[in-house]
Design a protein around this motif. Structure first.
Motif, PDB file in Angstrom:
ATOM      1  N   LEU A 117      43.362  46.721  41.933  1.00  0.00           N
ATOM      2  CA  LEU A 117      42.103  46.601  41.205  1.00  0.00           C
ATOM      3  C   LEU A 117      41.012  46.187  42.180  1.00  0.00           C
ATOM      4  O   LEU A 117      41.251  45.382  43.076  1.00  0.00           O
ATOM      5  N   GLU A 118      39.844  46.717  41.979  1.00  0.00           N
ATOM      6  CA  GLU A 118      38.695  46.303  42.774  1.00  0.00           C
ATOM      7  C   GLU A 118      38.224  44.940  42.281  1.00  0.00           C
ATOM      8  O   GLU A 118      38.147  44.699  41.068  1.00  0.00           O
ATOM      9  N   TYR A 119      37.896  44.069  43.207  1.00  0.00           N
ATOM     10  CA  TYR A 119      37.408  42.736  42.878  1.00  0.00           C
ATOM     11  C   TYR A 119      36.163  42.825  41.995  1.00  0.00           C
ATOM     12  O   TYR A 119      36.024  42.081  41.024  1.00  0.00           O
ATOM     13  N   GLU A 120      35.256  43.739  42.292  1.00  0.00           N
ATOM     14  CA  GLU A 120      34.035  43.869  41.490  1.00  0.00           C
ATOM     15  C   GLU A 120      34.349  44.284  40.056  1.00  0.00           C
ATOM     16  O   GLU A 120      33.669  43.849  39.122  1.00  0.00           O
ATOM     17  N   ASP A 121      35.368  45.106  39.869  1.00  0.00           N
ATOM     18  CA  ASP A 121      35.780  45.477  38.515  1.00  0.00           C
ATOM     19  C   ASP A 121      36.319  44.255  37.766  1.00  0.00           C
ATOM     20  O   ASP A 121      36.031  44.061  36.577  1.00  0.00           O
ATOM     21  N   ALA A 122      37.095  43.448  38.466  1.00  0.00           N
ATOM     22  CA  ALA A 122      37.625  42.228  37.842  1.00  0.00           C
ATOM     23  C   ALA A 122      36.491  41.269  37.502  1.00  0.00           C
ATOM     24  O   ALA A 122      36.477  40.662  36.435  1.00  0.00           O
ATOM     25  N   ARG A 123      35.505  41.159  38.392  1.00  0.00           N
ATOM     26  CA  ARG A 123      34.370  40.281  38.098  1.00  0.00           C
ATOM     27  C   ARG A 123      33.596  40.790  36.890  1.00  0.00           C
ATOM     28  O   ARG A 123      33.162  39.997  36.054  1.00  0.00           O
ATOM     29  N   GLU A 124      33.452  42.093  36.774  1.00  0.00           N
ATOM     30  CA  GLU A 124      32.759  42.636  35.600  1.00  0.00           C
ATOM     31  C   GLU A 124      33.525  42.305  34.324  1.00  0.00           C
ATOM     32  O   GLU A 124      32.922  41.992  33.292  1.00  0.00           O
ATOM     33  N   ARG A 125      34.848  42.321  34.397  1.00  0.00           N
ATOM     34  CA  ARG A 125      35.670  41.951  33.229  1.00  0.00           C
ATOM     35  C   ARG A 125      35.443  40.485  32.854  1.00  0.00           C
ATOM     36  O   ARG A 125      35.288  40.142  31.699  1.00  0.00           O
ATOM     37  N   VAL A 126      35.401  39.620  33.854  1.00  0.00           N
ATOM     38  CA  VAL A 126      35.250  38.186  33.607  1.00  0.00           C
ATOM     39  C   VAL A 126      33.814  37.843  33.203  1.00  0.00           C
ATOM     40  O   VAL A 126      33.606  37.081  32.257  1.00  0.00           O
ATOM     41  N   TYR A 127      32.840  38.407  33.886  1.00  0.00           N
ATOM     42  CA  TYR A 127      31.441  38.090  33.595  1.00  0.00           C
ATOM     43  C   TYR A 127      30.897  38.834  32.374  1.00  0.00           C
ATOM     44  O   TYR A 127      29.906  38.413  31.789  1.00  0.00           O
ATOM     45  N   GLY A 128      31.509  39.954  32.022  1.00  0.00           N
ATOM     46  CA  GLY A 128      31.004  40.745  30.901  1.00  0.00           C
ATOM     47  C   GLY A 128      29.870  41.673  31.303  1.00  0.00           C
ATOM     48  O   GLY A 128      29.262  42.331  30.462  1.00  0.00           O
TER      49      GLY A 128
END
Length: 102
Positions: A64-75
């Motif tokens: 998984l891309e870190y930015e994709d994970a951040r988008e999941r967490v940040y909304g």
């Protein structure tokens, strides 16, 4: 009453996933709480949670891309969140962070 130790592995995973979703939703709602506050009080922040998400995926051979994970967490994208919600750290916040993170 059911105990955690008596849960089968699948049910435990389901409950942990639900708890994660609840935590993420809570952090998305509490945009007034800055990441530096979370780091100073709890030793982790939204970015850490995103890294945990990426690491959990890697344990299952999923990249998984870190930015994709951040988008999941940040909304939303991290850059969007920063523009809308992040404030400059106070001198006190920065000092508390420096005192606990070398």
């Amino acid at each position: 009453m059911t105990t955690i130790k008596s849960l089968d592995e699948q049910k435990q995973v389901e409950l942990e996933a639900a708890a994660f979703r609840t935590l993420v939703a809570h952090l998305q709602q509490r945009t007034d709480v800055q990441n530096i506050d979370l780091m100073n009080l709890a030793g982790f922040c939204r970015n850490c949670l995103s890294k945990y998400y990426v690491a959990a995926a890697a344990e299952q051979d999923i990249t998984l891309e870190y930015e994709d994970a951040r988008e999941r967490v940040y909304g939303m994208s991290y850059s969007e969140w920063k523009a809308q919600h992040q404030t400059e750290a106070t001198v006190e916040q920065a000092a508390a962070f420096a005192a606990t993170h070398d």
